[in-house]
Design an enzyme around this catalytic site. Structure first.
Site, mmCIF file in Angstrom:
data_model
loop_
_atom_site.group_PDB
_atom_site.id
_atom_site.type_symbol
_atom_site.label_atom_id
_atom_site.label_comp_id
_atom_site.label_asym_id
_atom_site.label_seq_id
_atom_site.Cartn_x
_atom_site.Cartn_y
_atom_site.Cartn_z
ATOM 1 C CG ASP A 183 34.715 9.336 2.954
ATOM 2 O OD1 ASP A 183 33.945 10.155 2.406
ATOM 3 O OD2 ASP A 183 35.866 9.623 3.314
ATOM 4 N N GLY A 184 31.900 5.887 4.331
ATOM 5 C CA GLY A 184 31.480 4.494 4.452
ATOM 6 C C GLY A 184 30.214 4.178 3.683
ATOM 7 C CG ASN A 282 38.559 3.225 -0.057
ATOM 8 O OD1 ASN A 282 38.542 4.006 -1.005
ATOM 9 N ND2 ASN A 282 38.292 3.590 1.178
ATOM 10 C CG ASP A 312 52.379 -4.818 11.612
ATOM 11 O OD1 ASP A 312 53.016 -5.776 12.086
ATOM 12 O OD2 ASP A 312 52.168 -3.765 12.236
ATOM 13 C CB THR A 323 42.918 9.851 -0.091
ATOM 14 O OG1 THR A 323 41.693 9.308 -0.593
ATOM 15 C CG2 THR A 323 43.612 10.613 -1.202
ATOM 16 C CB ALA A 324 41.428 5.152 2.495
ATOM 17 C CE1 TYR A 325 46.405 0.826 7.628
ATOM 18 C CE2 TYR A 325 45.089 -1.042 6.937
ATOM 19 C CZ TYR A 325 46.069 -0.504 7.739
ATOM 20 O OH TYR A 325 46.700 -1.281 8.668
#
Length: 441
Positions: A183-184, A282, A312, A323-325
């Protein structure tokens, strides 16, 4: 709001017409600095960083977000769909077409991965020798000793066009993009294009592969279908981000005494503002950085303070980034075709702070709270990390330049396939049914 889509697949002279690219939502906004394609005015970003810009950060006129530009690079565009309603297409009807046959391709390879050397060589040989394509690669890819010392690959390597990130502008040279990795690589491809993005074909040769639907085994037939214009598209919306930083200059005071005789230590002198702009696929992440204190940032929506994040940090993500972080922080997962922006707190010091979804057309602004004990840090798709101090601001809205990702099947099937294969969504051992006892006669 309806665009004249018949002009999208006509001659190059017709492409220069504004009506072929714009709707009333996007018109009369910021100028695109690259005018070689005939698009004089559009919602746009200049390459970051940009200093001293005086243009205001405008929001779109529609809560659905800006009408996405449906021309991708010099030659690709969206196939005309007569069923378009409110510029939101049926996901199954989004198809790729070409104004002219593609001639140039950017191949992005995951760096420092020996397992990708052979697929990279096979793909480049196929593109250059069998399709007579102009292949662009990043210069540091060819510096890999396994490629540089391969004499058999030398004749193919000589045909390459090379570039360096942040030095060479290739945005008007690329017809479509092929990614080899995870994905990167797709996120990196997005960062190279601050305006219109050519269609992206991503092969799953990395670890997760949520955004890379193609397997490399049958790459010849799959690449041929794309070149022929036989492919489905999913338009992955991006975030248009503007960071305004108060430019401070530290003055060194000799012997602790200034010219006026006043005792002083090092001080910061405001000499102007620095403006940087980014396109983000993203998420934008604002966090507390190395500080042990809670981050304390104010979130504004269309100029109104909606909340203060104490925790945080906070994630502002696209549907692709959900769907990532954001998913790891407890957010819901949103299909890429949904026009929305997600706001997700990171470990909030509150039992009631739930992730929220806002319309794609709003403008968000994030600033340090006046009583914040420490600074914050911001990153864009995990890159360009920088410190945010008091007086700095981060403005975020939906970009009208989406990333056109080529589908293996269609946008819906590919997404649910990725949920099942990569994230094991709703995987559970099935409950047994009741045993049916035979009736006694």
């Amino acid at each position: 709001m309806e665009m004249n889509r018949e002009k999208l697949c006509t001659s190059k002279a017709d492409v220069s017409s504004d009506s072929a690219y714009h709707c009333s939502t996007c018109h009369d906004d910021e100028e695109w600095s690259n005018t070689s394609r005939g698009r004089a005015k559009s919602r746009s970003l200049s390459a970051s960083p940009a200093l001293g810009s005086t243009k205001e950060f405008r929001r779109t006129r529609s809560l659905h977000g800006p009408c996405p530009v449906t021309t991708f690079g010099p030659k690709a565009c969206m196939l005309q769909n007569p069923k378009t309603i409110m510029h939101i297409q049926d996901p199954a009807s989004q198809r790729l077409t070409w104004n002219k046959p593609p001639k140039s391709v950017l191949v992005i390879k995951k760096i420092r991965d020996a397992s990708l050397l052979q697929p990279f060589k096979e793909l480049c040989v196929y593109l250059t020798e069998e399709n007579n394509m102009i292949v662009y690669v990043e210069k540091k890819v060819l510096e890999d000793p396994a490629i540089a010392n391969d004499d058999n690959f030398g004749p193919v390597k000589k045909k390459f066009c090379t570039f360096r990130e942040d030095y060479d502008d290739i945005s008007n040279q690329i017809d479509f993009i092929i990614c080899l990795g995870g994905d990167g690589t797709l996120l990196y491809a997005s960062s190279l294009f601050q305006g219109s993005v050519p269609p992206v074909m991503a092969f799953h040769l990395g670890s997760l592969g949520f955004l890379t639907p193609f397997n490399f085994e049958n790459f010849q037939s799959q690449v041929t279908q794309v070149i022929e214009g036989n492919a489905a598209l999913v338009l992955r919306s991006r975030l248009k981000v503007k960071v305004v930083k108060e430019h401070r200059e530290k003055m060194t005071v000799q012997n602790g005494i200034e010219e006026n005789g006043v005792v002083s230590t090092n001080m910061e002198k405001e000499v102007g503002k620095q403006i940087m702009q980014y396109q983000v696929l993203n998420e934008v992440v604002v966090d507390r950085g190395p500080s042990s204190y809670l981050s304390n940032v104010d979130v504004f929506l269309d100029g109104h303070l909606i909340t203060t994040v104490q925790g945080d940090g906070v994630i502002v993500s696209t549907p692709t980034g959900s769907t990532a972080y954001a998913a790891a922080a407890g957010a819901s997962m949103i299909h890429p075709n949904v026009p929305a922006i997600m706001i997700t707190p990171i470990c909030p010091h509150s039992l009631s702070f739930r992730p929220i979804v806002v319309p794609a057309g709003v403008e968000l602004k994030i600033m340090l709270s006046p009583d914040a004990r420490n600074t914050a840090w911001v990153s864009f798709d995990g890159r360009k990390r920088q410190e945010i101090c008091h007086g700095d601001s981060i403005s975020i809205t939906t970009s009208c330049y989406p990333l056109p990702s080529i589908c293996f099947q269609d946008p819906v099937s590919d997404w649910f396939e990725s949920l099942a294969e990569c994230l094991h969504w709703n995987v559970r051992k099935k409950q047994n049914n009741f045993a049916v006892e035979e009736e006694e006669f």
